[in-house]
Design an enzyme around this catalytic site. Sequence first.
Site, PDB file in Angstrom:
ATOM      1  N   SER A  58      -2.298  -3.174   5.845  1.00  0.00           N
ATOM      2  CA  SER A  58      -2.195  -2.135   6.799  1.00  0.00           C
ATOM      3  C   SER A  58      -0.953  -2.784   7.687  1.00  0.00           C
ATOM      4  O   SER A  58      -0.666  -4.036   7.773  1.00  0.00           O
ATOM      5  CB  SER A  58      -3.348  -2.333   7.701  1.00  0.00           C
ATOM      6  OG  SER A  58      -2.873  -1.621   9.155  1.00  0.00           O
TER       7      SER A  58
ATOM      8  N   GLY B 199       0.968  -1.006  -0.045  1.00  0.00           N
ATOM      9  CA  GLY B 199      -0.018  -0.031   0.132  1.00  0.00           C
ATOM     10  C   GLY B 199       0.635   1.166   0.035  1.00  0.00           C
ATOM     11  O   GLY B 199       0.823   1.986  -0.925  1.00  0.00           O
ATOM     12  N   HIS B 200       1.799   1.273   1.042  1.00  0.00           N
ATOM     13  CA  HIS B 200       2.784   2.403   0.922  1.00  0.00           C
ATOM     14  C   HIS B 200       3.676   2.549  -0.269  1.00  0.00           C
ATOM     15  O   HIS B 200       3.888   3.589  -0.799  1.00  0.00           O
ATOM     16  CB  HIS B 200       3.793   2.232   2.170  1.00  0.00           C
ATOM     17  CG  HIS B 200       3.528   2.090   3.457  1.00  0.00           C
ATOM     18  ND1 HIS B 200       3.336   1.105   4.372  1.00  0.00           N
ATOM     19  CD2 HIS B 200       2.564   3.159   4.303  1.00  0.00           C
ATOM     20  CE1 HIS B 200       3.053   1.329   5.534  1.00  0.00           C
ATOM     21  NE2 HIS B 200       2.280   2.536   5.399  1.00  0.00           N
TER      22      HIS B 200
ATOM     23  N   GLY C 111      -3.203   7.711   1.029  1.00  0.00           N
ATOM     24  CA  GLY C 111      -3.943   6.605   0.773  1.00  0.00           C
ATOM     25  C   GLY C 111      -5.625   6.816   0.918  1.00  0.00           C
ATOM     26  O   GLY C 111      -5.808   7.488   2.113  1.00  0.00           O
TER      27      GLY C 111
END
Length: 281
Positions: free
Chosen positions: A187, A36-37, A149
């Site tokens: 996460s 995600g990052h 995000g």
Amino acid sequence: MLVYRDIPTLQNHLNNLKNNEKIIGFVPTMGTLHNGHLSLVNKSISQNDFTLVSIFINPTQFNNIDDLKTYPSDIDKDLELLRSISEKIIVFSPEPNELYSGDIRLDQFNFNGLDKYMEGKFRRNHFAGVATVVSKLFSLIKADYAYFGEKDFQQLRIIENLIIEKKFNVKLIRCETIRSEDGLALSSRNNKLNFSSKKIATNLFKALNFAKDKIEVLSIDEIEKIISENLSNFKEIKLEYFIIADEQNLKPIKHMQTEKYRAFIAAYVSGVRLIDNVKLY
Ligand code: AMP
């Protein structure tokens, strides 16, 4: 890859880049980086000359000291990962006293009501902590673009509002939520879950999708009731909120009027607090 821990040397480097008219993208993170990052980082790399990634577990945004103490951290792995992606990355990973100049406390903000519900309601002062650290980082880095995000959609809206209120000269780029194959939103907190809890956690995304499927045939009250009953069947899940809210002002709604709504969820899964959201249009 250059890694800075103190403000003056970072500032010196950034000034050099700016004097050479380099465009800078900024990706704020709390580390334990996942895909995600990295989607934010890669987007920034593709749109800027240099990308500054901050890795900083911000103490002021934690309303629970145990949550702060147990927040995962693996800076060596993060640096290795970033090093393998691009030479155009600069890392800033300061100690709290460096970033807060020895005065670790919250500033006050007017979020125009965006902090009234959901995370703002359940995590006291969380967004004041986020806005405090993001303001410090924006003022210091003076990036052209900042990447946030949609996984933390309320935070993203609050930062958009902060940019306007404080007249920060930066453009926020929204980045879509990256999920594992089974739908679980990536996460750093997922690291605290074992295999079976991760599987159970996919029920949060299923609940959001249920809302998306049924939004035109069931009332919002009915959807909320079914979701809360369904999730209560899992002893590992403690639902904190499920809310359908306007995407712009984040006010919870009971009847559809415009089109731009999102479904938001927060729950503890095996004691780990997770959040997720999907757009309903
Ligand atoms: P964090 O390290 O959790 O503070 O997140 C740093 C940034 O990465 C924030 O803008 C988050 O919204 C974003 N982010 C975290 N998880 C995801 C994800 N699964 N997909 C997209 N962005 C994410």
